[in-house]
Design a protein around this motif. Structure first.
Motif, short mmCIF file in Angstrom:
data_model
loop_
_atom_site.label_atom_id
_atom_site.label_comp_id
_atom_site.label_asym_id
_atom_site.label_seq_id
_atom_site.Cartn_x
_atom_site.Cartn_y
_atom_site.Cartn_z
N GLU A 1 10.17 13.16 -6.31
CA GLU A 1 10.42 14.49 -5.67
C GLU A 1 11.87 14.72 -5.45
OE1 GLU A 1 9.89 16.25 -1.26
OE2 GLU A 1 8.51 14.80 -1.92
N LEU B 1 10.29 3.82 4.48
CA LEU B 1 8.92 3.48 4.42
C LEU B 1 8.81 2.26 3.99
CD1 LEU B 1 7.32 6.84 3.38
CD2 LEU B 1 7.14 5.98 5.57
N ALA C 1 11.94 7.44 1.59
CA ALA C 1 11.46 6.22 0.88
C ALA C 1 12.03 5.05 1.27
CB ALA C 1 11.88 6.64 -0.53
N ASN D 1 6.63 8.32 -5.37
CA ASN D 1 6.25 9.62 -5.39
C ASN D 1 7.49 10.47 -4.67
OD1 ASN D 1 3.94 9.88 -6.86
ND2 ASN D 1 2.84 9.81 -5.08
N LEU D 2 8.08 9.80 -3.48
CA LEU D 2 9.09 10.39 -2.86
C LEU D 2 10.37 10.37 -3.82
CD1 LEU D 2 8.54 8.79 0.57
CD2 LEU D 2 8.49 11.33 -0.12
N LEU E 1 3.29 6.12 -2.47
CA LEU E 1 4.00 6.86 -1.80
C LEU E 1 5.40 7.15 -2.12
CD1 LEU E 1 4.14 9.30 0.31
CD2 LEU E 1 4.06 7.38 2.22
N ILE E 2 6.06 5.94 -1.94
CA ILE E 2 7.46 5.93 -2.28
C ILE E 2 7.97 6.07 -3.75
CG2 ILE E 2 9.30 4.09 -2.33
CD1 ILE E 2 7.79 2.31 0.11
N ARG F 1 0.72 -1.05 0.01
CA ARG F 1 0.02 0.02 -0.15
C ARG F 1 0.91 1.47 0.02
NH1 ARG F 1 -3.78 -1.85 4.92
NH2 ARG F 1 -1.63 -2.43 5.70
N LEU F 2 2.12 1.12 0.44
CA LEU F 2 2.96 2.24 0.35
C LEU F 2 3.83 2.56 -0.95
CD1 LEU F 2 4.82 1.74 3.85
CD2 LEU F 2 2.83 3.35 3.30
#
Length: 256
Positions: free
Chosen positions: A163, A248, A245, A159-160, A156-157, A152-153
């Motif tokens: 970034e 996480l 990242a 996207n990091l 997010l990872i 589920r992460l």
């Protein structure tokens, strides 16, 4: 500063609208002059050196400002100063030398603009090549794809990492900043040596020309040193985002 071996000076810059600006300073015979850096022993040497450097700084800066404007399709900047005057005083405040003249600005030709465009294009080409080499090296190295323990992460990872890559792409690389800093430092060093040699041979125009180079390039040393510091900080920030990242990615999934 006081004593028979000291002097003071005033440089007056008269604009085309009649207003003026006055710079003041002083020095001591036998010591490097604060503006020109030249060691002078007579009032004439002080006055001619100050006058030459003051005029060259204005006309050279205007020349490069016009070049920048033309290649960027902006209106040409107006000539900032119409006339320059210099007065040299002895330690008692008596005027010992004065000279003044209207400034003659360099004409920017079509060839000058095209040459400048080519220089900028070459700089862009080299920068693009450096970026391509870095991208290829990164691809060849193959940054391992992090597989998060908790699926589920994954978004997010991803996207990091994006970034972090964006932060690095927004700025120059530290290597590029180091190259430009070294170029500026070497240019100032060479100009300083040229000025010293010209002063030793009594070639006042050549010394003034070398000093003008120093005046133009010295700020670039400060600018690229600051840029290197900021770039290094940005790369450290990007590394911190990558580290977050990875942190996480190692978080085990939470049991529902």
């Amino acid at each position: 500063m006081d004593g028979p071996d000291t002097y003071s000076w005033e440089i007056t810059y008269t604009r085309f609208d009649g207003t003026s600006r006055v710079d003041r300073g002083g020095g001591q015979f036998g010591s490097p002059e604060e503006v020109t850096g030249r060691v002078c022993r007579t009032f004439i040497e002080v006055g001619t050196a100050l006058f030459d450097v003051s005029c060259d700084e204005i006309t050279e800066q205007h020349y490069h400002d016009v070049l920048d404007a033309l290649v960027e399709d902006r209106p040409e900047p107006g000539q900032p100063v119409q006339r320059v005057g210099a007065v040299i005083f002895d330690h008692e405040g008596a005027e010992r030398m004065s000279l003044a003249a209207p400034l003659v600005y360099r004409t920017v030709s079509v060839t000058d603009v095209e040459d400048y465009r080519e220089q900028l294009a070459e700089w862009d080409r080299r920068d693009a090549e450096r970026r391509a080499r870095r991208a290829k090296a990164a691809a060849d190295a193959g940054r391992p794809s992090i597989q998060p323990l908790d699926p589920r992460l994954r978004g997010l990872i991803s996207n990091l990492h994006l970034e972090a890559d964006t932060v690095r792409e927004e700025i120059f690389t530290p290597d590029h900043c180091r190259e430009q800093l070294a170029l500026a430092e070497n240019t100032v060093s060479a100009a300083t040596a040229a000025r010293t040699a010209a002063e030793a041979s009594g070639n006042i125009p050549e010394a003034a020309h070398a000093h003008a180079y120093i005046q133009r390039w010295q700020p670039r040393i400060t600018r690229w040193a600051s840029m290197l510091e900021l770039t290094t900080e940005a790369y450290m920030d990007a590394a911190a985002v990558d580290a977050e990242a990875e942190r996480l990615a190692n978080i085990p999934p939470i049991e529902d």
